[in-house]
Design a protein around this motif. Structure first.
Motif, PDB file in Angstrom:
ATOM      1  N   PRO A  98      -9.508 -11.218  -4.651  1.00  0.00           N
ATOM      2  CA  PRO A  98     -10.557 -12.221  -4.601  1.00  0.00           C
ATOM      3  C   PRO A  98     -11.150 -12.130  -3.063  1.00  0.00           C
ATOM      4  N   HIS A  99     -12.094 -13.026  -3.014  1.00  0.00           N
ATOM      5  CA  HIS A  99     -12.866 -13.013  -1.912  1.00  0.00           C
ATOM      6  C   HIS A  99     -11.938 -13.994  -0.859  1.00  0.00           C
ATOM      7  N   VAL A 100     -11.926 -13.628   0.462  1.00  0.00           N
ATOM      8  CA  VAL A 100     -11.393 -14.353   1.632  1.00  0.00           C
ATOM      9  C   VAL A 100     -12.103 -14.228   2.809  1.00  0.00           C
ATOM     10  N   GLU A 101     -11.889 -15.066   3.752  1.00  0.00           N
ATOM     11  CA  GLU A 101     -12.574 -15.115   4.876  1.00  0.00           C
ATOM     12  C   GLU A 101     -12.365 -13.869   5.831  1.00  0.00           C
ATOM     13  N   ARG A 102     -11.326 -13.902   6.157  1.00  0.00           N
ATOM     14  CA  ARG A 102     -10.765 -12.561   6.701  1.00  0.00           C
ATOM     15  C   ARG A 102      -9.543 -11.712   6.110  1.00  0.00           C
ATOM     16  N   ALA A 103      -9.465 -10.366   6.087  1.00  0.00           N
ATOM     17  CA  ALA A 103      -8.456  -9.758   5.411  1.00  0.00           C
ATOM     18  C   ALA A 103      -7.716  -8.928   6.466  1.00  0.00           C
ATOM     19  N   VAL A 104      -6.355  -8.567   6.093  1.00  0.00           N
ATOM     20  CA  VAL A 104      -5.791  -7.758   7.141  1.00  0.00           C
ATOM     21  C   VAL A 104      -5.388  -6.551   6.130  1.00  0.00           C
ATOM     22  N   LEU A 105      -5.996  -5.279   6.941  1.00  0.00           N
ATOM     23  CA  LEU A 105      -5.595  -3.940   6.012  1.00  0.00           C
ATOM     24  C   LEU A 105      -4.411  -3.647   6.889  1.00  0.00           C
ATOM     25  N   VAL A 106      -3.289  -3.187   6.125  1.00  0.00           N
ATOM     26  CA  VAL A 106      -2.134  -2.825   6.377  1.00  0.00           C
ATOM     27  C   VAL A 106      -2.159  -1.468   6.213  1.00  0.00           C
ATOM     28  N   TYR A 107      -1.781  -0.392   7.294  1.00  0.00           N
ATOM     29  CA  TYR A 107      -1.847   1.034   7.176  1.00  0.00           C
ATOM     30  C   TYR A 107      -0.285   1.370   7.123  1.00  0.00           C
ATOM     31  N   SER A 108       0.105   2.324   6.440  1.00  0.00           N
ATOM     32  CA  SER A 108       1.380   3.065   6.337  1.00  0.00           C
ATOM     33  C   SER A 108       1.451   4.387   6.239  1.00  0.00           C
ATOM     34  N   ASP A 109       2.170   5.073   6.964  1.00  0.00           N
ATOM     35  CA  ASP A 109       2.609   6.514   6.921  1.00  0.00           C
ATOM     36  C   ASP A 109       4.137   6.646   6.585  1.00  0.00           C
ATOM     37  N   LEU A 110       4.476   7.180   5.302  1.00  0.00           N
ATOM     38  CA  LEU A 110       5.690   7.302   4.877  1.00  0.00           C
ATOM     39  C   LEU A 110       6.553   8.331   5.226  1.00  0.00           C
ATOM     40  N   GLY A 111       5.784   9.340   5.769  1.00  0.00           N
ATOM     41  CA  GLY A 111       6.760  10.642   6.382  1.00  0.00           C
ATOM     42  C   GLY A 111       7.303  11.207   5.453  1.00  0.00           C
ATOM     43  N   ASN A 112       8.486  11.416   5.929  1.00  0.00           N
ATOM     44  CA  ASN A 112       9.546  12.307   5.124  1.00  0.00           C
ATOM     45  C   ASN A 112      10.052  11.475   4.032  1.00  0.00           C
ATOM     46  N   LEU A 113       9.891  10.094   3.991  1.00  0.00           N
ATOM     47  CA  LEU A 113      10.291   9.301   2.935  1.00  0.00           C
ATOM     48  C   LEU A 113       9.460   9.076   1.789  1.00  0.00           C
ATOM     49  N   SER A 114       8.477   9.778   1.840  1.00  0.00           N
ATOM     50  CA  SER A 114       7.449   9.956   0.575  1.00  0.00           C
ATOM     51  C   SER A 114       7.996  10.136  -0.631  1.00  0.00           C
ATOM     52  N   GLU A 115       8.875  11.100  -0.914  1.00  0.00           N
ATOM     53  CA  GLU A 115       9.375  11.407  -2.219  1.00  0.00           C
ATOM     54  C   GLU A 115      10.382  10.295  -2.753  1.00  0.00           C
ATOM     55  N   ARG A 116      11.164   9.618  -1.500  1.00  0.00           N
ATOM     56  CA  ARG A 116      12.050   8.724  -2.023  1.00  0.00           C
ATOM     57  C   ARG A 116      11.304   7.533  -2.703  1.00  0.00           C
ATOM     58  N   TYR A 117      10.146   7.045  -1.868  1.00  0.00           N
ATOM     59  CA  TYR A 117       9.583   5.758  -2.546  1.00  0.00           C
ATOM     60  C   TYR A 117       8.618   5.929  -3.613  1.00  0.00           C
ATOM     61  N   TYR A 118       8.183   7.347  -3.759  1.00  0.00           N
ATOM     62  CA  TYR A 118       6.828   7.588  -4.652  1.00  0.00           C
ATOM     63  C   TYR A 118       7.494   8.753  -5.236  1.00  0.00           C
ATOM     64  N   PRO A 119       8.283   9.103  -6.082  1.00  0.00           N
ATOM     65  CA  PRO A 119       8.520  10.076  -6.715  1.00  0.00           C
ATOM     66  C   PRO A 119       7.485  10.733  -7.601  1.00  0.00           C
ATOM     67  N   LEU A 120       7.353  12.127  -7.497  1.00  0.00           N
ATOM     68  CA  LEU A 120       6.310  12.802  -8.300  1.00  0.00           C
ATOM     69  C   LEU A 120       6.837  13.179  -9.765  1.00  0.00           C
ATOM     70  N   PRO A 121       5.918  13.657 -10.529  1.00  0.00           N
ATOM     71  CA  PRO A 121       6.451  14.014 -11.985  1.00  0.00           C
ATOM     72  C   PRO A 121       7.276  15.459 -11.775  1.00  0.00           C
ATOM     73  N   PRO A 122       7.841  15.917 -12.540  1.00  0.00           N
ATOM     74  CA  PRO A 122       8.720  17.117 -12.346  1.00  0.00           C
ATOM     75  C   PRO A 122       7.787  18.259 -12.359  1.00  0.00           C
ATOM     76  N   GLY A 123       7.898  19.372 -11.401  1.00  0.00           N
ATOM     77  CA  GLY A 123       7.155  20.276 -11.168  1.00  0.00           C
ATOM     78  C   GLY A 123       6.286  20.297  -9.932  1.00  0.00           C
ATOM     79  N   TYR A 124       5.838  19.020  -9.521  1.00  0.00           N
ATOM     80  CA  TYR A 124       5.122  18.713  -8.470  1.00  0.00           C
ATOM     81  C   TYR A 124       5.795  18.599  -7.072  1.00  0.00           C
ATOM     82  N   ALA A 125       4.933  18.856  -6.127  1.00  0.00           N
ATOM     83  CA  ALA A 125       5.751  18.796  -4.700  1.00  0.00           C
ATOM     84  C   ALA A 125       4.625  18.390  -3.766  1.00  0.00           C
ATOM     85  N   TYR A 126       4.955  17.568  -2.876  1.00  0.00           N
ATOM     86  CA  TYR A 126       4.298  17.003  -1.775  1.00  0.00           C
ATOM     87  C   TYR A 126       3.588  17.942  -0.849  1.00  0.00           C
ATOM     88  N   LEU A 127       2.293  18.029  -0.296  1.00  0.00           N
ATOM     89  CA  LEU A 127       1.752  18.998   0.701  1.00  0.00           C
ATOM     90  C   LEU A 127       1.736  17.939   1.972  1.00  0.00           C
TER      91      LEU A 127
END
Length: 319
Positions: A98-127
């Motif tokens: 919803p509309h707000v006067e100001r918004a904060v955009l939070v950027y994140s880079d999970l690095g090597n922890l990507s598979e831990r927090y966002y596991p892919l379906p079987p057979g897929y691998a991160y590039l």
């Protein structure tokens, strides 16, 4: 009436203690949602130290994770966008709902922890690592556990450029863009023409993955045939090869000896000519006329004893 009330109470207790209700996990308690809440708090703490609109602030995150915060006015974000927020390029027409006067955009880079927090379906691998872009209300920079705002691109899509994509072998499967919504469900799309750019019309978490199950297995080795030609020559062939090697070695040695003899003969000839030249010079010096030495200034110079041709005065010719 009392009996019916007791029966209803027992049914409610049985429903509340059923295994299905006890084992159903809440979306807010998943590791990815807990990480988003922690990163939102860390980003707000970095922004609250000296809050300024349009400035990127880097927050403190767990090892292997990067987090940053950017506060923008909703009207400015909609009119001008923000072209260079790390790997994200936000075009004009992006709104927060919803509309707000100001918004904060939070950027994140999970690095090597990507598979831990966002596991892919079987057979897929991160590039590439998982990159996140979430929006929150900027009214209270000391708040924690805020709900996310929806980032919607109404005109042109948001572009995500991945700079460290792992290379694939030639002939392998094509990489795919993967987008995770707030529930953590992955959605796959084809990347842009460059191969490392993904386009999206909403915020969330993004990465590039590949279906490793589509890689064709290597062809099996050829079966050995019944008759295989010998790779090692027999005794006669080995003897012939040895004789050829001896011939080559003899030729090389003979050529070297001949060159040595020619060089020695040439050296002897040069020495002989030098000796004969010295003998001729000594003989000429013994036959020649000896000149008398005289002091001329500070040096000694040879002087003839007499002159063979007498000088004649010009007046004598005139007479």
């Amino acid at each position: 009436m009392g009996f019916l009330a007791c029966v209803c109470l027992l049914q409610l207790l049985s429903l509340g203690s059923s295994p299905a209700a006890a084992q159903q996990p809440s979306p807010s308690t998943s590791p990815a949602r807990a990480l988003d809440a922690m990163l939102q708090q860390q980003a707000y703490e970095a922004l609250a130290r000296r809050p300024r609109t349009g400035i990127v602030y880097n927050g403190t995150a767990p090892a292997g994770v990067a987090v940053s915060a950017l506060r923008l006015r909703s009207g400015s974000l909609r009119r001008r966008g923000f072209a260079d927020y790390f790997q994200f390029a936000l075009p004009a027409g992006v709104v927060a709902r919803p509309h707000v006067e100001r918004a904060v955009l939070v950027y994140s880079d999970l690095g090597n922890l990507s598979e831990r927090y966002y596991p892919l379906p079987p057979g897929y691998a991160y590039l590439s690592p998982v990159l996140g872009l979430l929006a929150y209300d900027a009214a209270n920079l000391s708040a924690a556990g805020l709900p996310e705002l929806s980032i919607v691109a109404s005109e042109t899509p948001i572009l995500v450029t991945f700079s460290n994509v792992r290379a694939l072998p030639s002939g392998g499967p094509a990489p795919r863009c993967v987008w995770f919504d707030l529930d953590g469900a992955p959605q796959f799309r084809d990347p842009e023409a460059s191969g490392n750019v993904c386009a999206a019309y909403r915020g969330g978490h993004f990465s590039i993955a590949v279906n490793s199950s589509e890689v064709a297995p290597p062809p099996p080795p050829p079966a050995p045939s019944a008759a295989i030609a010998p790779l090692i020559p027999d005794t006669g062939g080995r003897a012939t090869g040895n004789s050829q090697a001896w011939k080559i070695a003899g030729t090389v040695v003979g050529s070297a000896a001949a060159l040595g003899l020619m060089a020695s003969a040439l050296l002897c000839l040069v020495r002989y000519k030098r000796v004969k030249k010295l003998e001729v010079m000594e003989r000429n010096s013994e036959v020649g006329e000896t000149l008398r030495m005289a002091q001329v200034g500070r040096a000694q110079a040879p002087v003839a004893l007499w002159t063979r041709t007498q000088p004649v005065i010009e007046s004598e010719y005139a007479a």
